[in-house]
Design a protein around this motif. Structure first.
Motif, PDB file in Angstrom:
ATOM      1  N   GLU A 151      -6.176  13.069   4.921  1.00  0.00           N
ATOM      2  CA  GLU A 151      -6.004  11.717   4.401  1.00  0.00           C
ATOM      3  C   GLU A 151      -5.424  10.800   5.472  1.00  0.00           C
ATOM      4  N   GLY A 152      -4.428  11.332   6.215  1.00  0.00           N
ATOM      5  CA  GLY A 152      -3.833  10.531   7.271  1.00  0.00           C
ATOM      6  C   GLY A 152      -4.814  10.221   8.378  1.00  0.00           C
ATOM      7  N   GLU A 153      -5.654  11.184   8.751  1.00  0.00           N
ATOM      8  CA  GLU A 153      -6.664  10.952   9.777  1.00  0.00           C
ATOM      9  C   GLU A 153      -7.645   9.880   9.338  1.00  0.00           C
ATOM     10  N   MET A 154      -8.048   9.905   8.069  1.00  0.00           N
ATOM     11  CA  MET A 154      -8.981   8.905   7.569  1.00  0.00           C
ATOM     12  C   MET A 154      -8.349   7.512   7.572  1.00  0.00           C
ATOM     13  N   ALA A 155      -7.072   7.432   7.187  1.00  0.00           N
ATOM     14  CA  ALA A 155      -6.384   6.143   7.210  1.00  0.00           C
ATOM     15  C   ALA A 155      -6.289   5.619   8.638  1.00  0.00           C
ATOM     16  N   TRP A 156      -6.009   6.500   9.566  1.00  0.00           N
ATOM     17  CA  TRP A 156      -5.943   6.127  10.980  1.00  0.00           C
ATOM     18  C   TRP A 156      -7.282   5.572  11.448  1.00  0.00           C
ATOM     19  N   LEU A 157      -8.374   6.227  11.058  1.00  0.00           N
ATOM     20  CA  LEU A 157      -9.702   5.783  11.474  1.00  0.00           C
ATOM     21  C   LEU A 157     -10.042   4.423  10.872  1.00  0.00           C
ATOM     22  N   ARG A 158      -9.718   4.220   9.591  1.00  0.00           N
ATOM     23  CA  ARG A 158     -10.032   2.941   8.946  1.00  0.00           C
ATOM     24  C   ARG A 158      -9.293   1.785   9.602  1.00  0.00           C
ATOM     25  N   ARG A 159      -8.086   2.069  10.114  1.00  0.00           N
ATOM     26  CA  ARG A 159      -7.279   1.019  10.727  1.00  0.00           C
ATOM     27  C   ARG A 159      -8.007   0.368  11.902  1.00  0.00           C
ATOM     28  N   TYR A 160      -8.769   1.143  12.645  1.00  0.00           N
ATOM     29  CA  TYR A 160      -9.422   0.624  13.856  1.00  0.00           C
ATOM     30  C   TYR A 160     -10.933   0.441  13.685  1.00  0.00           C
ATOM     31  N   GLU A 161     -11.393   0.511  12.453  1.00  0.00           N
ATOM     32  CA  GLU A 161     -12.833   0.469  12.222  1.00  0.00           C
ATOM     33  C   GLU A 161     -13.470  -0.808  12.758  1.00  0.00           C
ATOM     34  N   GLU A 162     -12.820  -1.934  12.550  1.00  0.00           N
ATOM     35  CA  GLU A 162     -13.402  -3.196  13.000  1.00  0.00           C
ATOM     36  C   GLU A 162     -13.517  -3.243  14.515  1.00  0.00           C
ATOM     37  N   HIS A 163     -12.470  -2.792  15.224  1.00  0.00           N
ATOM     38  CA  HIS A 163     -12.511  -2.789  16.689  1.00  0.00           C
ATOM     39  C   HIS A 163     -13.651  -1.905  17.197  1.00  0.00           C
ATOM     40  N   VAL A 164     -13.782  -0.732  16.610  1.00  0.00           N
ATOM     41  CA  VAL A 164     -14.813   0.204  17.064  1.00  0.00           C
ATOM     42  C   VAL A 164     -16.200  -0.339  16.751  1.00  0.00           C
ATOM     43  N   THR A 165     -16.373  -0.902  15.556  1.00  0.00           N
ATOM     44  CA  THR A 165     -17.675  -1.441  15.165  1.00  0.00           C
ATOM     45  C   THR A 165     -18.111  -2.549  16.114  1.00  0.00           C
ATOM     46  N   GLU A 166     -17.165  -3.418  16.489  1.00  0.00           N
ATOM     47  CA  GLU A 166     -17.503  -4.508  17.404  1.00  0.00           C
ATOM     48  C   GLU A 166     -17.868  -3.987  18.790  1.00  0.00           C
ATOM     49  N   ALA A 167     -17.331  -2.842  19.170  1.00  0.00           N
ATOM     50  CA  ALA A 167     -17.643  -2.284  20.500  1.00  0.00           C
ATOM     51  C   ALA A 167     -19.011  -1.620  20.532  1.00  0.00           C
ATOM     52  N   LEU A 168     -19.539  -1.216  19.379  1.00  0.00           N
ATOM     53  CA  LEU A 168     -20.819  -0.505  19.350  1.00  0.00           C
ATOM     54  C   LEU A 168     -21.978  -1.423  19.706  1.00  0.00           C
ATOM     55  N   PRO A 169     -22.943  -0.953  20.515  1.00  0.00           N
ATOM     56  CA  PRO A 169     -24.171  -1.712  20.736  1.00  0.00           C
ATOM     57  C   PRO A 169     -24.949  -1.848  19.428  1.00  0.00           C
ATOM     58  N   GLU A 170     -25.812  -2.840  19.360  1.00  0.00           N
ATOM     59  CA  GLU A 170     -26.533  -3.118  18.122  1.00  0.00           C
ATOM     60  C   GLU A 170     -27.431  -1.968  17.677  1.00  0.00           C
ATOM     61  N   HIS A 171     -27.924  -1.167  18.625  1.00  0.00           N
ATOM     62  CA  HIS A 171     -28.872  -0.125  18.242  1.00  0.00           C
ATOM     63  C   HIS A 171     -28.196   1.109  17.638  1.00  0.00           C
ATOM     64  N   VAL A 172     -26.867   1.177  17.679  1.00  0.00           N
ATOM     65  CA  VAL A 172     -26.155   2.337  17.145  1.00  0.00           C
ATOM     66  C   VAL A 172     -25.690   2.031  15.723  1.00  0.00           C
ATOM     67  N   GLU A 173     -26.056   2.869  14.784  1.00  0.00           N
ATOM     68  CA  GLU A 173     -25.657   2.687  13.394  1.00  0.00           C
ATOM     69  C   GLU A 173     -24.200   3.101  13.219  1.00  0.00           C
TER      70      GLU A 173
END
Length: 331
Positions: free
Chosen positions: A48-70
């Motif tokens: 649960e803690g790992e998932m919360a940690w991941l959600r915290r940075y989801e926006e930063h990671v999503t913005e870093a992804l190239p458009e072709h990566v889902e």
């Protein structure tokens, strides 16, 4: 204010090679009231803690992804890797995830992995990751890699006309015992519009010399007695990757491909990788410049040298691509 990238770099540098506690400045990033995981009731050592940690940075990671990566596929791979990174500092986990995102390489074990090296999480591209970036250059049609076994037919005669300069008749139908030992790894690329690159041939001794001279991870695993580096556990894949990295000299490259080797080497040395990963704005600028250069070469108009204008990078608050829709993507 400093960027998340700057804070992650500073935090990861402070914990590189250490086994100390989690980093306050990264662990509490983007928490509105300044409370950390423990205050929010999340134990980072639990799923649960790992998932919360991941959600915290989801926006930063999503913005870093190239458009072709889902994003869904990328985050699924990261979630699967997190349980193996429990001993790693939050800063090193974040910089490894962001580095993978900037290259657009999903850490699924196929094109890349994120691996624990003591308290340090490290992004490692596989040889398939290098091939992926070669294809993205826009000028490579296909990349071919292979391993030649002792009882297979092959020939290499660089002075012979193509395609007789290199031939390999693989025998995957034979049992391993009859195929013999692996003797050579090779790699070459076919170009769009025709033509083929130089064929890189790498024997086992060459691969071992590369391993012994350049792999810090191999040396650490030998000294500790763990013998768990990829050179120990996936020698054939590392042999092929060494051939692929030599192929870089003979194929059209992109800024991302040129950076990938530096990032992998930094990870081997226990250094922060994110600072060497391509920035989305910089990558877009370089891509536009390379396209403009190719267009100028294609026109070959001597009356108007340099007539193709290069793009001007936007200010710090500018974006090279529109923001993704975030709806339904939180995990």
């Amino acid at each position: 204010m400093t960027s998340l990238k700057d804070r992650v770099k500073a935090a990861a540098e402070r914990t590189a090679g250490k086994t100390g506690p989690a980093l306050e400045d990264v662990q509490h990033e983007r928490t509105p009231d300044g409370a950390g995981e423990a205050a929010a009731g999340h134990d980072p050592d639990t799923s649960e803690g790992e998932m919360a940690w991941l959600r915290r940075y989801e926006e930063h990671v999503t913005e870093a992804l190239p458009e072709h990566v889902e994003p869904a596929a990328f985050f699924a791979a990261v979630r699967a890797a997190l349980p193996t990174l429990k001993r790693c500092s939050p800063a090193s986990k974040l910089q490894a995830v962001l580095t993978a995102a900037r290259f657009g390489l999903v850490p699924d074990g196929k094109v890349a992995v994120i691996r624990a090296d003591g308290a340090q999480a490290t992004f490692i591209p596989t040889y398939r990751g290098y091939i992926d970036l070669m294809h993205r250059s826009g000028r490579v049609e296909s990349v071919h890699v292979g391993v030649i076994y002792g009882n297979e037919e092959w020939s290499s005669e660089p002075s012979a006309p193509y395609p007789l300069d290199f031939t390999h008749k693989a025998r995957p139908d034979l049992p391993k015992a009859q195929r013999g030992e692996a003797i050579l790894a090779y790699a070459f690329a076919r170009m769009k519009g025709g033509g083929r690159s130089h064929v890189v041939l790498l024997n086992r001794e060459d691969a071992e010399e590369i391993r012994d001279e350049y792999s810090e991870a191999y040396r650490r695993a030998e000294e500790s007695g763990a013998r768990d580096s990829f050179w120990h556990t996936h020698f054939l894949d590392m042999w092929i990757k060494s051939a692929i990295r030599r192929l870089e000299k003979y194929v059209p490259t992109s800024a991302a491909l040129r950076a990938l080797g530096d990032v992998e080497d930094a990870g081997e040395a226990g250094q922060v990788q994110i600072t060497l990963a391509p920035d989305p704005e910089d990558a877009a600028l370089v891509a536009d410049a390379e396209r403009a250069h190719r267009a100028a070469e294609a026109t070959q108009d001597p009356a108007r040298p340099g007539s193709v204008a290069l793009p001007v990078k936007a200010g710090k608050r500018g974006r090279s691509k529109p923001k993704r829709q975030r709806g339904g993507r939180r995990r």
